[in-house]
Design an enzyme around this catalytic site. Structure first.
Site, PDB file in Angstrom:
ATOM      1  N   LEU A  43       3.313  37.807 -32.740  1.00 49.79           N
ATOM      2  CA  LEU A  43       4.098  36.575 -32.779  1.00 49.79           C
ATOM      3  C   LEU A  43       4.405  36.159 -31.340  1.00 49.79           C
ATOM      4  O   LEU A  43       4.805  36.985 -30.517  1.00 49.79           O
ATOM      5  CB  LEU A  43       5.416  36.791 -33.534  1.00 49.79           C
ATOM      6  CG  LEU A  43       5.389  36.726 -35.058  1.00 49.79           C
ATOM      7  CD1 LEU A  43       6.776  37.040 -35.610  1.00 49.79           C
ATOM      8  CD2 LEU A  43       4.931  35.367 -35.554  1.00 49.79           C
ATOM      9  N   ASP A  44       4.244  34.871 -31.046  1.00 46.51           N
ATOM     10  CA  ASP A  44       4.580  34.363 -29.726  1.00 46.51           C
ATOM     11  C   ASP A  44       6.067  34.554 -29.446  1.00 46.51           C
ATOM     12  O   ASP A  44       6.878  34.642 -30.379  1.00 46.51           O
ATOM     13  CB  ASP A  44       4.256  32.869 -29.634  1.00 46.51           C
ATOM     14  CG  ASP A  44       2.779  32.572 -29.837  1.00 46.51           C
ATOM     15  OD1 ASP A  44       1.962  33.429 -29.457  1.00 46.51           O
ATOM     16  OD2 ASP A  44       2.465  31.502 -30.379  1.00 46.51           O
TER      17      ASP A  44
END
Length: 313
Positions: A43-44
């Site tokens: 996940l960013d």
């Protein structure tokens, strides 16, 4: 150096925004005093939501979780495009156009459902000639990223605010789909540009937001033994492959790296009862169990079981 504990299983973690997936994993690993850990699906830093974490022997099953379908809820800010395809980056294009009308958006969404081709963001973890694309982009280089096919099974509008020039969407998608690319491409199609300003992953396979554990539980609880209550079994992510019960002698052979051959009529019936097709040209991956304990992943061709990944549980 302090001794690490043998921790085997999965944690359904809810990652907050503002930190990387690697930082979230390190915090939980430290809290559990675990020896070995990995995560399935990055996940960013901007994004929050489900980040499946594998510990110990569960790391051998990470590929099965990475292939699972995912659900996202995200907000697109219309009128600008950024080099990262989210609000963390620099603006590279702007439009004075009003927010696109709902009818216009709904007209374009069907073109993004099914197997579609998309170019990943410049700031992504994809390797180009051995280097991460985001490292090249930060160094001022433009990585040559090729279009790739991804699968989107649902793409819907949740809400629309014309005054704020924002639209909230939800999607169901397969492995490798970049939501940031969807926002970028949809903005270009609508002639007004678009970039992600919020992003939440609410599901990865059977791991959902409703069942997730907050990162605060791990960072604020000094008792690592109580934290193990949230640990899910290694087999949790293997529920969509057949499970085959072995006797102790067969389990010993597999653990020694040897094949197991099912030759009797009862053996063949056992395979069929487990939902495993029997045929010389049919190969199936299955979970081998002995007395209810995971032995490992096996490849079954015809009536021959070959060990793939063995568990030390």
């Amino acid at each position: 150096m302090a001794r690490r504990d043998k921790v085997d299983g999965w944690i359904n973690l809810y990652k907050p925004s503002g930190i990387t997936s690697t930082q979230a994993l390190a915090a939980v690993k430290r809290a559990l005093n675990a020896e070995k850990a990995g995560h399935a699906g990055t996940l960013d830093p901007l994004a929050c939501g489900i980040l499946p974490l594998a510990f110990g022997e569960a790391t051998k099953t990470v590929p099965f979780m990475q292939d699972r379908a995912k659900t996202y809820i995200f907000t697109v800010q219309w009128g600008e495009e950024r080099n990262t395809d989210d609000i963390m980056g620099d603006i590279i294009a702007k439009s004075d156009a009003l927010a696109p009308a709902l009818d216009a958006i709904n007209t374009r969404l069907p073109f993004y459902i099914g197997v579609i081709s998309q170019i990943p963001p410049l700031f992504s973890a994809i390797k180009v000639n051995g280097q991460r694309a985001y490292d090249l982009a930060r160094a001022g280089q433009l990585p040559d990223l090729k279009a790739r096919d991804v699968t989107v099974t649902r793409f819907e509008i949740v809400s629309h605010d014309a005054e704020k020039r924002q639209t909230v969407f939800t999607i169901d998608c397969g492995k490798g789909t970049y939501v940031r690319s969807l926002a970028r491409d949809l903005g270009r199609d609508l002639g007004c540009y678009g970039t992600i300003c919020t992003l939440e992953r609410t599901r990865v396979g059977g791991f959902t937001k409703d069942d997730a554990i907050s990162l605060d539980i791990f960072t604020q609880n000094p008792d690592n033994h109580s934290l193990l209550d949230g640990l899910l079994a290694v087999r949790t992510v293997l529920d969509d492959i057949p499970a085959l019960a072995l006797n102790p002698q067969e389990a010993v052979r597999l653990r020694n790296g040897l094949t197991v051959t099912c030759v009797s009529r009862l053996d063949v019936q056992r395979l069929q009862n487990a939902g495993i097709p029997v045929g010389p040209d049919i190969t199936t991956t299955a979970l081998a169990l002995c007395n209810g304990m995971e032995v490992g992943l096996v490849e079954i061709t015809g009536c021959v079981l070959k060990p793939l990944r063995l568990f030390n549980l």
